[in-house]
Design a protein around this motif. Sequence first.
Motif, PDB file in Angstrom:
ATOM      1  N   ARG A   1       0.880  -1.169   0.000  1.00 33.23           N
ATOM      2  CA  ARG A   1       0.000   0.000   0.000  1.00 33.23           C
ATOM      3  C   ARG A   1       0.916   1.216   0.000  1.00 33.23           C
ATOM      4  O   ARG A   1       1.816   1.310   0.834  1.00 33.23           O
ATOM      5  N   PHE A   2       0.706   2.128  -0.934  1.00 33.58           N
ATOM      6  CA  PHE A   2       1.563   3.307  -1.057  1.00 33.58           C
ATOM      7  C   PHE A   2       0.696   4.526  -1.324  1.00 33.58           C
ATOM      8  O   PHE A   2      -0.224   4.475  -2.140  1.00 33.58           O
ATOM      9  N   VAL A   3       0.993   5.626  -0.632  1.00 31.71           N
ATOM     10  CA  VAL A   3       0.310   6.890  -0.876  1.00 31.71           C
ATOM     11  C   VAL A   3       1.374   7.978  -0.917  1.00 31.71           C
ATOM     12  O   VAL A   3       2.260   8.026  -0.063  1.00 31.71           O
TER      13      VAL A   3
ATOM     14  N   LEU B   1      -8.674   0.693   2.308  1.00 28.88           N
ATOM     15  CA  LEU B   1      -7.400   1.238   2.767  1.00 28.88           C
ATOM     16  C   LEU B   1      -7.606   2.053   4.042  1.00 28.88           C
ATOM     17  O   LEU B   1      -6.844   1.906   5.013  1.00 28.88           O
ATOM     18  N   ALA B   2      -8.633   2.894   4.074  1.00 27.02           N
ATOM     19  CA  ALA B   2      -8.923   3.689   5.270  1.00 27.02           C
ATOM     20  C   ALA B   2      -9.220   2.776   6.467  1.00 27.02           C
ATOM     21  O   ALA B   2      -8.739   3.030   7.581  1.00 27.02           O
TER      22      ALA B   2
ATOM     23  N   ALA C   1      -4.651   9.346   6.484  1.00 31.19           N
ATOM     24  CA  ALA C   1      -5.940   9.053   7.123  1.00 31.19           C
ATOM     25  C   ALA C   1      -6.887  10.244   7.006  1.00 31.19           C
ATOM     26  O   ALA C   1      -8.069  10.070   6.680  1.00 31.19           O
ATOM     27  N   ASP C   2      -6.378  11.444   7.239  1.00 24.30           N
ATOM     28  CA  ASP C   2      -7.212  12.649   7.130  1.00 24.30           C
ATOM     29  C   ASP C   2      -7.682  12.864   5.697  1.00 24.30           C
ATOM     30  O   ASP C   2      -8.845  13.196   5.457  1.00 24.30           O
ATOM     31  N   TRP C   3      -6.781  12.662   4.732  1.00 24.54           N
ATOM     32  CA  TRP C   3      -7.144  12.835   3.319  1.00 24.54           C
ATOM     33  C   TRP C   3      -8.223  11.831   2.920  1.00 24.54           C
ATOM     34  O   TRP C   3      -9.220  12.205   2.286  1.00 24.54           O
ATOM     35  N   LEU C   4      -8.042  10.565   3.295  1.00 24.86           N
ATOM     36  CA  LEU C   4      -9.035   9.543   2.960  1.00 24.86           C
ATOM     37  C   LEU C   4     -10.389   9.863   3.598  1.00 24.86           C
ATOM     38  O   LEU C   4     -11.433   9.736   2.950  1.00 24.86           O
TER      39      LEU C   4
END
Length: 161
Positions: free
Chosen positions: A32-34, A115-116, A141-144
């Motif tokens: 998992r990559f962001v 993912l969240a 987490a905030d963006w999602l």
Amino acid sequence: MARHEHDREDLLRDAVAMVERIAWRDLAGRERFVGFRSTGAVSVYLDQDPAYHFNSADQLRRGYVDGQLLKAERGQLRAMRRERPGGEVQLVSRLLSASEAEALVARMRDDLTQLADQLAGDQLTLVGQVPADQPVAKRVADWLEQLLLKPLSIARSPHAK
């Protein structure tokens, strides 16, 4: 275009356009990559496939799903697939129908919700992050959370701005 495709490069090391980036492994060992660009554009890679790229307005601008490249074009999605007739690479392109685009956006929502949930449920093992001393996981987490509160939309163009 190369004749052979390889696994994606090491995004944590090589994706320097993403000034903040983080990589995890889930319980099944999938990557998992962001990554966040300085403009606020975000890229999400869920193992080798799918990948979703958003502009700074959180609209889908590009992607890679089920072996197809996706590109936003005037609020619609164009799907492109590499074909190799006679050993020569050709990019075959078509606009997705409204129902195909809706299904893809629904899948994207499901993938991002998962993912969240993984992040909130402490089901991810940190592989690394850049910069090392910043709360990148919290930013993700905030963006999602904010992204998933609103309808997901398709950008007018594939550009990151």
